[in-house]
Motif scaffolding. Structure first.
Motif, PDB file in Angstrom:
ATOM      1  N   ASP A  88     -17.416  -3.040 -36.026  1.00  0.00           N
ATOM      2  CA  ASP A  88     -17.690  -3.293 -34.608  1.00  0.00           C
ATOM      3  C   ASP A  88     -16.475  -3.127 -33.699  1.00  0.00           C
ATOM      4  O   ASP A  88     -16.619  -3.289 -32.485  1.00  0.00           O
ATOM      5  CB  ASP A  88     -18.242  -4.707 -34.434  1.00  0.00           C
ATOM      6  CG  ASP A  88     -19.613  -4.876 -35.059  1.00  0.00           C
ATOM      7  OD1 ASP A  88     -20.595  -4.897 -34.307  1.00  0.00           O
ATOM      8  OD2 ASP A  88     -19.702  -4.978 -36.290  1.00  0.00           O
ATOM      9  N   ALA A  92     -14.152  -7.032 -31.212  1.00  0.00           N
ATOM     10  CA  ALA A  92     -15.026  -7.991 -31.880  1.00  0.00           C
ATOM     11  C   ALA A  92     -14.238  -8.872 -32.840  1.00  0.00           C
ATOM     12  O   ALA A  92     -14.455 -10.083 -32.918  1.00  0.00           O
ATOM     13  CB  ALA A  92     -16.138  -7.255 -32.624  1.00  0.00           C
ATOM     14  N   ARG A 148     -24.584  -4.072 -21.305  1.00  0.00           N
ATOM     15  CA  ARG A 148     -23.987  -3.552 -22.545  1.00  0.00           C
ATOM     16  C   ARG A 148     -23.069  -4.592 -23.173  1.00  0.00           C
ATOM     17  O   ARG A 148     -23.091  -4.823 -24.393  1.00  0.00           O
ATOM     18  CB  ARG A 148     -23.207  -2.274 -22.248  1.00  0.00           C
ATOM     19  CG  ARG A 148     -22.663  -1.570 -23.491  1.00  0.00           C
ATOM     20  CD  ARG A 148     -21.846  -0.356 -23.120  1.00  0.00           C
ATOM     21  NE  ARG A 148     -20.588  -0.713 -22.489  1.00  0.00           N
ATOM     22  CZ  ARG A 148     -19.506  -1.109 -23.156  1.00  0.00           C
ATOM     23  NH1 ARG A 148     -19.536  -1.223 -24.473  1.00  0.00           N
ATOM     24  NH2 ARG A 148     -18.394  -1.396 -22.520  1.00  0.00           N
ATOM     25  N   GLU A 152     -23.422  -6.682 -26.737  1.00  0.00           N
ATOM     26  CA  GLU A 152     -22.353  -6.680 -27.735  1.00  0.00           C
ATOM     27  C   GLU A 152     -21.988  -8.102 -28.146  1.00  0.00           C
ATOM     28  O   GLU A 152     -21.842  -8.399 -29.343  1.00  0.00           O
ATOM     29  CB  GLU A 152     -21.113  -5.973 -27.179  1.00  0.00           C
ATOM     30  CG  GLU A 152     -19.924  -5.977 -28.151  1.00  0.00           C
ATOM     31  CD  GLU A 152     -18.677  -5.329 -27.559  1.00  0.00           C
ATOM     32  OE1 GLU A 152     -17.566  -5.651 -28.037  1.00  0.00           O
ATOM     33  OE2 GLU A 152     -18.803  -4.511 -26.621  1.00  0.00           O
ATOM     34  N   GLU A 155     -24.705  -9.643 -30.400  1.00  0.00           N
ATOM     35  CA  GLU A 155     -24.723  -9.058 -31.743  1.00  0.00           C
ATOM     36  C   GLU A 155     -23.533  -9.534 -32.574  1.00  0.00           C
ATOM     37  O   GLU A 155     -23.681  -9.851 -33.756  1.00  0.00           O
ATOM     38  CB  GLU A 155     -24.727  -7.534 -31.644  1.00  0.00           C
ATOM     39  CG  GLU A 155     -26.034  -6.962 -31.103  1.00  0.00           C
ATOM     40  CD  GLU A 155     -25.989  -5.457 -30.938  1.00  0.00           C
ATOM     41  OE1 GLU A 155     -24.888  -4.873 -31.123  1.00  0.00           O
ATOM     42  OE2 GLU A 155     -27.038  -4.855 -30.644  1.00  0.00           O
ATOM     43  N   ARG A 318     -16.170   3.216 -21.202  1.00  0.00           N
ATOM     44  CA  ARG A 318     -15.733   2.884 -22.561  1.00  0.00           C
ATOM     45  C   ARG A 318     -14.396   3.524 -22.894  1.00  0.00           C
ATOM     46  O   ARG A 318     -13.666   3.046 -23.748  1.00  0.00           O
ATOM     47  CB  ARG A 318     -16.799   3.330 -23.568  1.00  0.00           C
ATOM     48  CG  ARG A 318     -18.016   2.414 -23.604  1.00  0.00           C
ATOM     49  CD  ARG A 318     -18.878   2.730 -24.803  1.00  0.00           C
ATOM     50  NE  ARG A 318     -19.607   3.972 -24.640  1.00  0.00           N
ATOM     51  CZ  ARG A 318     -20.815   4.044 -24.096  1.00  0.00           C
ATOM     52  NH1 ARG A 318     -21.406   2.978 -23.648  1.00  0.00           N
ATOM     53  NH2 ARG A 318     -21.423   5.206 -23.993  1.00  0.00           N
TER      54      ARG A 318
END
Length: 327
Positions: A88, A92, A148, A152, A155, A318
């Motif tokens: 990830d 993360a 988005r 993230e 998750e 991004r």
């Protein structure tokens, strides 16, 4: 965003912060203090005496930095966070590391107390908004980026709860772990820098939280410069001469409106005049705080500013780097 007069500011001047940092080998704490900012929301860094151009204001040793290198080296978390980084990404993994420290009594507690905290009075960051507030940004790039990021976070929280932070779920409860992960993301998105220690080493090029450096407000005309110097420490120097009491600033980098809005929680004044997102943020202010209630967006103005916002695609967001620390 325009803060209400009743805004509650998180503990921004923990008494042990400077003692904790100064006690670390390689650290240097010069003529600086932390106080409520005059340049933006929350805290800011001020001079306690006059300085000249090039004076060293403070230095933060690598051991004080919350980085993926520190995360991978953690005896309990390292293996799991390294695997999470592979699947990830480094952000993360760092979020899992920060969340674990927020949930426990840790040696970094004096620093952790300076990080953003959720406030019922002013849930400033988009990750702390409710669905109704988020929906007010529909049609903007900030709305797409916000969705988005929220996906993230959700998750990653599920992944961490089922593996690396499973014991924390048992000890603190699922809600506490979910909230810690969200708070960690808020800190990383709004305050992290990228360490570039010559391009070598674990965590080079990954986001990191750097105590004291991350208390400074943004300005396109920064009054400090900083680098990753000898002895594995971040060194911060004055740019120009400044009198005692001056608030020192750094530049967060050049970003599109929606990155400033969704990641940092504000849009610089120089960009705000042509920013559709800012107009919609004013609607959020009205919904949350009653500020500017009843204001209606002019359709032509909205169309013009939306066109400006749409110049930036999700792919470009991004690819936008954090401000880098050049080694």
């Amino acid at each position: 965003l325009t803060p209400p007069s009743t805004k509650e500011t998180p503990s921004m001047i923990p008494p042990g912060l400077f003692r904790w940092l100064a006690a670390m080998p390689g650290a240097h704490v010069g003529p600086v203090r932390v106080g409520p900012s005059e340049c933006g929301m929350g805290g800011g860094l001020y001079l306690t005496e006059r300085v000249s151009d090039g004076d060293l204001l403070f230095a933060v040793p690598h051991s004080a930095v919350m980085s993926v290198e520190a995360a991978f080296a953690d005896p309990r978390l390292g293996t799991g966070l390294a695997a999470l980084s592979e699947s990830d990404g480094d952000r993360a993994a760092l979020a899992g590391f920060v969340a674990s420290k927020l949930l426990a009594s840790d040696a970094r507690s004096p620093y952790l107390a300076t990080l953003p905290a959720r406030s019922a009075v002013d849930p400033q960051h988009m990750l702390w908004w409710g669905r109704d507030e988020v929906s007010l940004l529909e049609g903007t790039g900030a709305h797409r980026e916000c969705l988005r990021l929220r996906e993230e976070v959700d998750e990653v929280a599920v992944t961490l709860s089922g593996d690396t932070l499973q014991s924390d779920v048992g000890r603190c409860g699922q809600q506490a772990v979910d909230e810690a992960v969200r708070a960690a993301y808020v800190s990383i998105l709004s305050r992290a820098f990228t360490i570039d220690a010559g391009g070598a080493g674990v965590g080079a090029g990954a986001p990191a939280l750097i105590p004291l450096l991350d208390t400074m407000q943004h300005s396109a005309h920064a009054t400090v410069r900083y680098s990753y110097g000898e002895g594995r420490r971040v060194e911060v120097f004055a740019v120009g001469g400044h009198a005692a009491g001056a608030e020192m600033t750094i530049c967060y980098g050049t970003h599109p409106d929606m990155v400033f809005g969704a990641h940092y929680g504000f849009v610089p004044a120089a960009q705000a005049a042509s920013c559709y997102t800012v107009l919609r943020l004013n609607e959020v202010d009205a919904a949350l705080f009653g500020i500017g209630a009843g204001r209606v967006l002019d359709a032509q103005r909205a169309a013009e500013t939306q066109a400006n916002d749409d110049r930036w695609t999700d792919e470009r967001v991004r690819a936008t780097p954090f401000a880098a620390l050049a080694g």
